[in-house]
Design an enzyme around this catalytic site. Structure first.
Site, PDB file in Angstrom:
ATOM      1  N   LYS A  81       0.878  -1.147  -0.069  1.00  0.00           N
ATOM      2  CA  LYS A  81       0.048  -0.078  -0.007  1.00  0.00           C
ATOM      3  C   LYS A  81       0.978   1.253   0.043  1.00  0.00           C
ATOM      4  CE  LYS A  81      -3.796  -2.373   2.298  1.00  0.00           C
ATOM      5  NZ  LYS A  81      -4.570  -3.061   3.420  1.00  0.00           N
ATOM      6  N   GLN A 110      -5.259  -2.244   9.935  1.00  0.00           N
ATOM      7  CA  GLN A 110      -4.740  -3.544   9.050  1.00  0.00           C
ATOM      8  C   GLN A 110      -5.514  -4.812   9.652  1.00  0.00           C
ATOM      9  OE1 GLN A 110      -3.442  -3.991   5.831  1.00  0.00           O
ATOM     10  NE2 GLN A 110      -4.369  -5.916   6.131  1.00  0.00           N
ATOM     11  N   ASP A 156     -11.645   2.177   3.733  1.00  0.00           N
ATOM     12  CA  ASP A 156     -11.753   0.583   3.556  1.00  0.00           C
ATOM     13  C   ASP A 156     -13.402   0.353   3.449  1.00  0.00           C
ATOM     14  OD1 ASP A 156      -9.863  -1.076   3.325  1.00  0.00           O
ATOM     15  OD2 ASP A 156      -9.177  -1.216   5.685  1.00  0.00           O
TER      16      ASP A 156
END
Ligand code: NAD
Length: 298
Positions: free
Chosen positions: A59, A103, A126
């Site tokens: 990322k 995460q 997200d």
């Protein structure tokens, strides 16, 4: 093996991703030039799970390549829930941060739901916050979870029909199956399909997969879908990423999807390869959501 479809289309995510990134570059340049804003993602990594470290690194790399900022907060495995939530609250209030990502998976000692819910819905790039899932199910998506969002882009880019089609999804996870259902079932871009969602409680899975015009598999089982489970002319989106041992490979393993690619290829009208199908889309959609958030901050 049936050779009814001689021209199976290979749905390569990298082509779609490049196309989207070109467009994002224009938006990023405009944000910088006109508003002095650089889209910024703050990622939080708790513990030292090697797969999570790898995801975070990729990322960071992707954001850097697009001249965006990606910072990572590396926290020890024994981080408390309250410390983590305090950090998230600080990022929620930091105007230079446009996207916050925790995460997953988090260590078992932490309540993932509580932590994800503490992210401001405006910075939830997200798309996992219940408010964003709610918007999606009301037919007005704001931040769409990256993997289903990427699949919609693939369907759009390759002009795969969905309207009046029967889409069958295998898997009901919060990150793939459920939001995918919400996107395809509504009258949105690349939606308006009749959707069936299958899962571990489904009796006779083949009965449903054989009916699919569009089959989306996110079950996490290597090469689970065989040629005799689909009908001729099915469009197949394989979300699975599974590592299987393979002595013939230098690394000792290979990555396969949830679909037995070679068994299904000739029968399918189109199919995503693994790797190289859905995978490349996920980070691109994270970039896209972060750019959207940066634009919303003006
Ligand atoms: P998950 O692992 O949380 O759950 C699997 C789902 O499959 C469950 O909902 C379960 O009900 C269903 N399932 C399992 N066995 C089944 C069976 N025999 N019959 C019918 N349904 C069954 O799901 P996930 O997190 O969505 O991940 C699924 C796969 O997708 C994994 O391989 C994962 O690595 C991959 N994945 C890939 C990406 C990407 O960027 N390409 C993103 C997310 C997940």
């Amino acid at each position: 093996m049936n050779n009814f479809f001689f021209n199976t289309i290979l749905l390569k995510g990298s082509n779609v991703s490049n196309h989207i990134r070109k467009n994002l570059t224009l938006q990023i340049n405009e944000l910088k030039k006109t508003y002095n804003i650089t889209p910024k993602l703050s990622a939080i990594l708790v513990g030292d799970n090697p797969a999570s470290q790898l995801y975070i690194k990729s990322k960071e790399k992707a954001f850097k390549k697009m001249d965006c900022i990606s910072e990572t907060h590396n926290l020890p495995i024994n981080t408390t829930e309250s410390n983590l939530i305090e950090l998230i609250k600080g990022l929620n209030n930091d105007n230079s941060v446009h996207g916050i990502l925790v995460q997953l998976p988090l260590p078992k000692s932490l309540d993932s739901k509580k932590i994800l819910h503490s992210i401001s819905p405006e910075k939830d790039v997200d798309g996992f916050h219940p408010m964003n899932i709610g918007y999606l199910y009301q037919g007005e998506p704001k931040y769409v979870p990256c993997t289903p969002g990427g699949i919609i882009e693939i369907l759009d880019f390759y002009d795969i029909p969905t309207e009046r089609c029967h889409a069958v999804i295998v898997g009901r996870s919060n990150i793939v199956g459920k939001p995918m259902y919400g996107l395809l079932a509504q009258n949105l871009r690349k939606g308006n399909a009749t959707v069936t969602m299958c899962h571990t409680g489904t009796k006779d899975l083949s009965y449903f997969t054989k009916q699919a015009d569009l089959l989306i598999i996110a079950a996490g089982i290597p090469e689970f879908i065989k040629g005799d489970m689909i009908s001729e002319g099915t469009h197949i989106i394989d979300v699975g990423i599974n590592r299987v041992n393979d002595a013939s490979e230098k690394k000792g393993y290979k990555i396969v999807g949830d679909v037995d690619f070679f068994d299904c290829f000739d029968k399918s009208a189109s199919i995503t390869p693994v790797p190289g199908g859905v995978g490349p889309m996920t980070i691109t959609m994270l970039l896209s959501n972060t750019v959207t958030s940066a634009k919303n901050s003006i």
